[in-house]
Write a protein that holds these residues in place. Structure first.
Motif, PDB file in Angstrom:
ATOM      1  N   GLN A  57       0.831  -1.206   0.000  1.00 33.92           N
ATOM      2  CA  GLN A  57       0.000   0.000   0.000  1.00 33.92           C
ATOM      3  C   GLN A  57       0.865   1.255   0.000  1.00 33.92           C
ATOM      4  O   GLN A  57       0.604   2.213  -0.728  1.00 33.92           O
ATOM      5  N   GLN A  58       1.913   1.253   0.813  1.00 35.64           N
ATOM      6  CA  GLN A  58       2.801   2.413   0.896  1.00 35.64           C
ATOM      7  C   GLN A  58       3.499   2.662  -0.433  1.00 35.64           C
ATOM      8  O   GLN A  58       3.632   3.802  -0.882  1.00 35.64           O
ATOM      9  N   THR A  59       3.929   1.592  -1.090  1.00 31.94           N
ATOM     10  CA  THR A  59       4.574   1.729  -2.397  1.00 31.94           C
ATOM     11  C   THR A  59       3.608   2.276  -3.431  1.00 31.94           C
ATOM     12  O   THR A  59       3.966   3.131  -4.248  1.00 31.94           O
ATOM     13  N   ALA A  60       2.376   1.789  -3.396  1.00 28.71           N
ATOM     14  CA  ALA A  60       1.364   2.273  -4.341  1.00 28.71           C
ATOM     15  C   ALA A  60       1.129   3.770  -4.157  1.00 28.71           C
ATOM     16  O   ALA A  60       0.995   4.515  -5.131  1.00 28.71           O
ATOM     17  N   ILE A  61       1.086   4.220  -2.900  1.00 26.87           N
ATOM     18  CA  ILE A  61       0.896   5.644  -2.622  1.00 26.87           C
ATOM     19  C   ILE A  61       2.071   6.454  -3.156  1.00 26.87           C
ATOM     20  O   ILE A  61       1.893   7.485  -3.820  1.00 26.87           O
ATOM     21  N   GLU A  62       3.291   5.981  -2.897  1.00 27.88           N
ATOM     22  CA  GLU A  62       4.491   6.694  -3.346  1.00 27.88           C
ATOM     23  C   GLU A  62       4.570   6.779  -4.865  1.00 27.88           C
ATOM     24  O   GLU A  62       5.049   7.773  -5.410  1.00 27.88           O
ATOM     25  N   MET A  63       4.087   5.735  -5.552  1.00 27.00           N
ATOM     26  CA  MET A  63       4.184   5.693  -7.010  1.00 27.00           C
ATOM     27  C   MET A  63       2.919   6.208  -7.698  1.00 27.00           C
ATOM     28  O   MET A  63       2.841   6.194  -8.922  1.00 27.00           O
ATOM     29  N   ASP A  64       1.943   6.645  -6.897  1.00 27.63           N
ATOM     30  CA  ASP A  64       0.651   7.075  -7.450  1.00 27.63           C
ATOM     31  C   ASP A  64       0.068   5.969  -8.329  1.00 27.63           C
ATOM     32  O   ASP A  64      -0.353   6.195  -9.465  1.00 27.63           O
ATOM     33  N   ALA A  65       0.095   4.756  -7.788  1.00 27.76           N
ATOM     34  CA  ALA A  65      -0.369   3.574  -8.517  1.00 27.76           C
ATOM     35  C   ALA A  65      -1.486   2.890  -7.727  1.00 27.76           C
ATOM     36  O   ALA A  65      -1.775   3.261  -6.590  1.00 27.76           O
ATOM     37  N   THR A  66      -2.093   1.902  -8.345  1.00 27.08           N
ATOM     38  CA  THR A  66      -3.167   1.134  -7.704  1.00 27.08           C
ATOM     39  C   THR A  66      -2.812  -0.340  -7.722  1.00 27.08           C
ATOM     40  O   THR A  66      -2.421  -0.879  -8.761  1.00 27.08           O
ATOM     41  N   ILE A  67      -2.952  -0.987  -6.567  1.00 23.16           N
ATOM     42  CA  ILE A  67      -2.867  -2.441  -6.491  1.00 23.16           C
ATOM     43  C   ILE A  67      -4.254  -2.941  -6.128  1.00 23.16           C
ATOM     44  O   ILE A  67      -4.772  -2.640  -5.052  1.00 23.16           O
ATOM     45  N   LEU A  68      -4.862  -3.675  -7.034  1.00 15.11           N
ATOM     46  CA  LEU A  68      -6.230  -4.158  -6.853  1.00 15.11           C
ATOM     47  C   LEU A  68      -6.205  -5.665  -6.611  1.00 15.11           C
ATOM     48  O   LEU A  68      -5.802  -6.427  -7.485  1.00 15.11           O
ATOM     49  N   PHE A  69      -6.606  -6.067  -5.416  1.00 13.13           N
ATOM     50  CA  PHE A  69      -6.708  -7.489  -5.091  1.00 13.13           C
ATOM     51  C   PHE A  69      -8.144  -7.955  -5.328  1.00 13.13           C
ATOM     52  O   PHE A  69      -9.083  -7.368  -4.799  1.00 13.13           O
ATOM     53  N   VAL A  70      -8.286  -9.018  -6.111  1.00 11.75           N
ATOM     54  CA  VAL A  70      -9.601  -9.642  -6.295  1.00 11.75           C
ATOM     55  C   VAL A  70      -9.744 -10.707  -5.211  1.00 11.75           C
ATOM     56  O   VAL A  70      -8.845 -11.526  -5.014  1.00 11.75           O
ATOM     57  N   ASP A  71     -10.832 -10.660  -4.501  1.00 14.15           N
ATOM     58  CA  ASP A  71     -11.042 -11.560  -3.377  1.00 14.15           C
ATOM     59  C   ASP A  71     -12.423 -12.193  -3.508  1.00 14.15           C
ATOM     60  O   ASP A  71     -13.221 -11.802  -4.362  1.00 14.15           O
TER      61      ASP A  71
END
Length: 238
Positions: free
Chosen positions: A67-81
């Protein structure tokens, strides 16, 4: 024309591996090396190696750096659950989430897709830190496998409680949550949820005055309230 790369399970296992056994760090390395703006992992259970998603400490240790990396890179990590079977009677995304509730504490946004078996219609419920909680009605096109929204936003159910909130704001003009709660004889948590919905619908405006947050009716909100008030008076006369 979009640069999309797919990694099937065997490739994921070779290049990234189980997220609870060092895979999280490798995924971060891949993100930084290839500058991805969106990463979709389907499913979280497989990426976690099954039972690990029930361990709160494991969940937090894996998801927090991502989550922290996604914030720093202005990116999204989407987990399908997945949600357990027999879920969705009350559409409570937090309660319906499979595995450890620690996922909720790390995730910025939760989205739950609810559909009765065999039906083309569904409801997408959205809840998050920086989004207004709302439900969106969807339909699926079975030929293309794509979802589309019935309307840009579903109409909120204008319950009596919400109209009493509008009434309180109209009377006070610049009303705080505490003032609205006192006037409607309800708790502040319920008032806050109604205010979020009313803001999302464009009926209520929020403004900051120092440390205070005050609410006003928008022009649309005033029109909706006045229309409701007229209907209420008419029903009393009948």
């Amino acid at each position: 024309g979009v640069d999309v790369r797919f990694m099937v399970l065997d490739q994921f296992n070779d290049r990234i591996g189980n997220l609870t056994k060092g895979g999280s760090s490798k995924l971060i390395e891949v993100m930084k090396a290839d500058l991805y703006k969106l990463i979709i992992i389907d499913t979280q259970a497989r990426a976690f190696g099954g039972a690990s998603q029930f361990d709160p400490e494991e969940v937090v240790s894996v998801l927090s750096p991502l989550q922290q990396t996604a914030i720093e890179m202005d990116a999204t990590i989407l987990f399908v659950d997945h949600m357990p079977k027999l879920t969705g009677q009350n559409k409570d995304i937090i309660a319906d989430l499979y595995g450890s509730v620690a996922k909720v504490g790390v995730a910025d946004t939760l989205m739950g897709l609810y559909r009765d078996r065999g039906q083309s219609g569904a409801t997408l419920s959205v809840l998050g830190r920086e989004v207004i909680e709302f439900d969106l009605n969807l339909n699926i096109d079975w030929d293309t496998g794509t979802w589309s929204a019935e309307t840009p936003l579903t109409d909120l159910a204008f319950t009596a409680n919400r109209f009493f909130v509008l009434e309180a704001i109209e009377e006070v003009l610049d009303a705080s949550v505490a003032e609205i709660a006192d006037m409607t004889d309800r708790n502040k948590g319920s008032i806050s949820r109604d205010l979020r919905d009313l803001q999302y619908q464009g009926l209520v405006l929020e403004q900051k005055q120092g440390r205070k947050t005050l609410y006003q009716l928008s022009q649309k909100g005033r029109e909706v309230y006045q229309n409701w008030e007229q209907q209420h008076e008419k029903s009393l006369r009948v």
